[in-house]
Motif scaffolding. Sequence first.
Motif, PDB file in Angstrom:
ATOM      1  N   HIS A 163      18.911  13.111  19.487  1.00  0.00           N
ATOM      2  CA  HIS A 163      18.441  12.531  18.144  1.00  0.00           C
ATOM      3  C   HIS A 163      17.472  13.426  17.596  1.00  0.00           C
ATOM      4  N   ARG A 164      16.949  12.848  16.401  1.00  0.00           N
ATOM      5  CA  ARG A 164      15.784  13.733  15.759  1.00  0.00           C
ATOM      6  C   ARG A 164      14.725  13.020  15.308  1.00  0.00           C
ATOM      7  N   ILE A 165      13.763  13.590  14.956  1.00  0.00           N
ATOM      8  CA  ILE A 165      12.506  13.067  14.207  1.00  0.00           C
ATOM      9  C   ILE A 165      11.902  13.934  13.124  1.00  0.00           C
ATOM     10  N   ASP A 166      11.225  13.429  12.260  1.00  0.00           N
ATOM     11  CA  ASP A 166      10.764  14.441  11.066  1.00  0.00           C
ATOM     12  C   ASP A 166       9.951  15.567  11.533  1.00  0.00           C
ATOM     13  N   LYS A 167       9.809  16.279  10.759  1.00  0.00           N
ATOM     14  CA  LYS A 167       9.026  17.519  11.075  1.00  0.00           C
ATOM     15  C   LYS A 167       7.690  17.261  11.192  1.00  0.00           C
ATOM     16  N   ASP A 168       7.013  16.401  10.454  1.00  0.00           N
ATOM     17  CA  ASP A 168       5.437  16.000  10.373  1.00  0.00           C
ATOM     18  C   ASP A 168       5.432  14.704  11.575  1.00  0.00           C
ATOM     19  N   THR A 169       6.225  14.218  12.108  1.00  0.00           N
ATOM     20  CA  THR A 169       6.287  13.091  13.020  1.00  0.00           C
ATOM     21  C   THR A 169       6.176  13.706  14.487  1.00  0.00           C
ATOM     22  N   SER A 170       5.209  13.421  15.232  1.00  0.00           N
ATOM     23  CA  SER A 170       4.981  13.752  16.774  1.00  0.00           C
ATOM     24  C   SER A 170       5.839  12.826  17.412  1.00  0.00           C
ATOM     25  N   GLY A 171       6.189  13.358  18.997  1.00  0.00           N
ATOM     26  CA  GLY A 171       6.699  12.448  19.783  1.00  0.00           C
ATOM     27  C   GLY A 171       7.887  12.992  20.615  1.00  0.00           C
ATOM     28  N   LEU A 172       8.464  11.910  21.434  1.00  0.00           N
ATOM     29  CA  LEU A 172       9.444  12.237  22.222  1.00  0.00           C
ATOM     30  C   LEU A 172      10.727  12.366  21.623  1.00  0.00           C
ATOM     31  N   LEU A 173      11.423  13.286  22.219  1.00  0.00           N
ATOM     32  CA  LEU A 173      13.018  13.759  22.093  1.00  0.00           C
ATOM     33  C   LEU A 173      13.871  13.759  23.282  1.00  0.00           C
TER      34      LEU A 173
END
Length: 356
Positions: A163-173
Amino acid sequence: MDEESLDILDDSLDDIEPVGEKPTELYEHFRVVVDKGQASIRVDKYLADKFANISRNRIQLAADAGMLRANEKPVKSSYKVKGGDILTIMMDRPRYDHDIKPENIALDIVYEDTDVIVVNKPAGMVVHPGCGNYSGTMVNAIAWHLKDNPKYDPNDPSVGLVHRIDKDTSGLLVVAKTPEAKTDLGWQFFNKTTKRKYIALVWGIIDEDEGTIEGNIGRNPKDRMQMAVLSDPTQGKYAVTHFHVLERLGYITKVECVLETGRTHQIRVHMKHIGHVLFNDARYGGDQILKGTNFSKYKQFVENCFRICPRQALHAMTLGFTHPRTKKEMFFTAPLPEDISNLIDKWRNYISNREK
């Protein structure tokens, strides 16, 4: 396209919907419901237009193999779609268009074993190469980290990011090191059995202590660089976000968001939809003073806050899933990064001084 525009295209991988029984082989799975007003056209053309990253030839090959279905029945690529059709297609996963080069980039690895890696991504790091940005991403960093693992090919989509999160979002992957792990974890994301909690700071005071936001998310017809909750229930992708207020801080609110689905910019779009744009979210207008006073001192205070946290105040704090091999329940937490922690402290001090 510039790097700032990249995250609008960086859709969550769980937007790809598996269909049917759990596969014994590795395939890409897509499911789409044809709009009621759709003109009758060939299914291969319809799907090629719908999914820009799938060639018409691949769709035709899937149809020849019996992997293209309309309303659960195999169809040929010449089949004419009609409104309300439920189309499903399964295809061999292709290799990426551009080779992913290992790059010696530091990773904050929270957990690793022979099957998975859990990474705490910093804000500002692009997750996946694309749109002219083929270096400096988390995928490049993972390729370097696993460069001595002969079983891990960073150019093979059957392994890697789940899964992915946005460039300027921090956190777990979570990253899958084996095809079996990726298939299993992808199925968990589709079936909404994973646990994902985010911490966000939003403009305005939310009156309710908790709530649920539902609304199909798709491209904003007035601004193609944004996503939006669409008024037409037949358009966009179904999305659900649950929120719980953690702290009210004068003109902003600290909230915990729990995802049922994983749509592009889901929290950012859903919170804007209920009138609470994420703090300093430039794409959705959160980098303006949306609540508060007209005093110059307050304006200076907020501008200082923008400098402290120069991105949307959103952090993927908790991730839980069933281990794909051991079947053990696993939960991970990434503490708030310094920029968001400092931002919260600054607002707490502001409220405390205002009340004196």
